[in-house]
Design a protein around this motif. Structure first.
Motif, PDB file in Angstrom:
ATOM      1  N   ARG A 142      40.895  19.209  25.423  1.00 55.06           N
ATOM      2  CA  ARG A 142      40.799  20.678  25.422  1.00 55.06           C
ATOM      3  C   ARG A 142      42.153  21.300  25.776  1.00 55.06           C
ATOM      4  N   LEU A 143      42.870  20.687  26.699  1.00 54.85           N
ATOM      5  CA  LEU A 143      44.209  21.173  27.020  1.00 54.85           C
ATOM      6  C   LEU A 143      45.095  21.146  25.782  1.00 54.85           C
ATOM      7  N   LEU A 144      45.025  20.054  25.001  1.00 59.20           N
ATOM      8  CA  LEU A 144      45.826  19.976  23.782  1.00 59.20           C
ATOM      9  C   LEU A 144      45.439  21.077  22.803  1.00 59.20           C
ATOM     10  N   TRP A 145      44.152  21.329  22.650  1.00 61.49           N
ATOM     11  CA  TRP A 145      43.725  22.433  21.773  1.00 61.49           C
ATOM     12  C   TRP A 145      44.393  23.740  22.198  1.00 61.49           C
ATOM     13  N   PRO A 173      47.863  28.349  20.528  1.00 58.94           N
ATOM     14  CA  PRO A 173      47.842  29.389  21.563  1.00 58.94           C
ATOM     15  C   PRO A 173      47.250  30.720  21.126  1.00 58.94           C
ATOM     16  N   SER A 174      47.167  30.960  19.821  1.00 60.03           N
ATOM     17  CA  SER A 174      46.611  32.235  19.348  1.00 60.03           C
ATOM     18  C   SER A 174      45.147  32.119  18.931  1.00 60.03           C
ATOM     19  N   VAL A 205      52.743  22.169  18.175  1.00 60.22           N
ATOM     20  CA  VAL A 205      53.280  20.817  18.032  1.00 60.22           C
ATOM     21  C   VAL A 205      54.441  20.811  17.049  1.00 60.22           C
ATOM     22  N   VAL A 206      54.192  21.314  15.838  1.00 67.26           N
ATOM     23  CA  VAL A 206      55.211  21.332  14.794  1.00 67.26           C
ATOM     24  C   VAL A 206      55.360  22.767  14.303  1.00 67.26           C
ATOM     25  N   ALA A 227      48.346  31.103  12.933  1.00 67.43           N
ATOM     26  CA  ALA A 227      47.608  29.843  12.869  1.00 67.43           C
ATOM     27  C   ALA A 227      48.338  28.781  13.680  1.00 67.43           C
ATOM     28  N   GLY A 228      47.561  27.982  14.399  1.00 73.93           N
ATOM     29  CA  GLY A 228      48.114  26.890  15.176  1.00 73.93           C
ATOM     30  C   GLY A 228      47.926  25.556  14.477  1.00 73.93           C
TER      31      GLY A 228
END
Length: 297
Positions: free
Chosen positions: A171-174, A179-180, A248-249, A273-274
């Motif tokens: 969940r932390l990675l999500w 972030p948006s 991430v990228v 978009a993330g």
């Protein structure tokens, strides 16, 4: 409808929607996500005549290894071989391939090494094939800090942390990677159930250690890894997508890789978009798949 099919190594669980005679689309999720990433994409593609198939990758959800002795490998060649085996098992000669993260890697591998099996490709974050030979070269600090989770997995503390805290960790990675995206508890819980797979930790840890050259791969994939080490070009029609809020990228994060697309290719940056782009911006992903199908004629 959730279905299952056996390949040489796996009992693969997959969701299939649409007419069996429709044009086939294989949609592949990433880490740490699952097939719910495509729940808003699938109905739109079905309405345009697609037969949509979304498999759980090895180590996720109900997908299981057939033999206890099989190495729980998460290396890139294993993911590509699994996709190829799924196409064979379903007797699908050619499909539009779409994916992100691990799933995008599998799709890129099949498109690169077996182009006759890919009608076209939609790949989030561009060229996802790993250059393992250069994996230990340091990058600039801005890029390095985004990979903290990978370095964590290189040690046994990381394995233990993922084992004991997999839902909180993922969940932390999500949150960091999107972030948006204001996902809620229920949305996360639907996907997080897939991480309870008994092979999840082993597959994930092997993936992040193999890509850094820290562990050996499964010998049965040696030939495919050798072919991938040449960083093969992708000749099939391709649309690459980048979320402008990807933690991430970020956009432009893999500019060299875009040169590997030597067929018809278009790169699109998707606003707000993330990393989990299909679930965050389903309309953009749908448009890309439909355009690729149209390009392929």
């Amino acid at each position: 409808m959730l279905k299952r099919i056996a390949t040489n190594l796996l009992d693969i669980a997959y969701d299939e929607q649409g007419d069996v005679d429709g044009w086939p689309v294989i949609l592949l999720h990433g880490f740490p996500y699952d097939i719910h990433a495509y729940e808003d994409v699938t109905p739109h593609l079905m309405s345009q005549g697609a037969r949509v198939i979304a498999p759980y990758l090895r180590g996720y959800g109900p997908t299981r290894f057939l033999a206890p002795a099989t190495l729980r490998s998460g290396q890139q060649a294993a993911l590509g071989a699994d996709l190829l085996a799924l196409l064979d098992a379903l007797e699908i000669e050619q499909a539009v391939l779409g994916g992100y993260d691990w799933g995008g890697r599998a799709a890129c591998i099949v498109a690169a090494l077996y182009p006759s099996r890919a009608r076209g490709l939609v790949s989030v974050n561009g060229y996802n094939i790993q250059n393992i030979a250069t994996a230990m070269r340091p990058d600039d600090p801005e890029k390095e800090h985004r990979l903290w989770y990978q370095y964590y997995f290189h040690g046994e503390r990381g394995r233990a942390g993922l084992t004991e805290n997999r839902r909180a960790f993922c969940r932390l990675l999500w949150s960091l990677w999107s972030p948006s995206w204001g996902f809620d508890d229920d949305t996360y819980a639907r996907s997080a159930a897939a991480f309870d797979n008994p092979d999840f930790v082993d597959v994930v840890i092997h993936s992040y250690r193999h890509r850094a050259g820290l562990v050996d791969g499964d010998p049965q994939f040696d030939d495919m890894e050798r072919r991938l080490s040449a960083m093969p070009s992708i000749t099939v029609p391709t649309i690459t997508l980048e979320g402008d809020a990807d933690g991430v990228v970020p956009p432009g994060g893999r500019p060299v890789g875009l040169k590997r697309f030597t067929g018809r290719h278009e790169n699109r940056v998707v606003p707000n978009a993330g990393h989990n782009l299909p679930q965050e911006a389903p309309d953009a992903f749908v448009s890309a798949v439909l355009d690729i199908n149209a390009w392929a004629g």
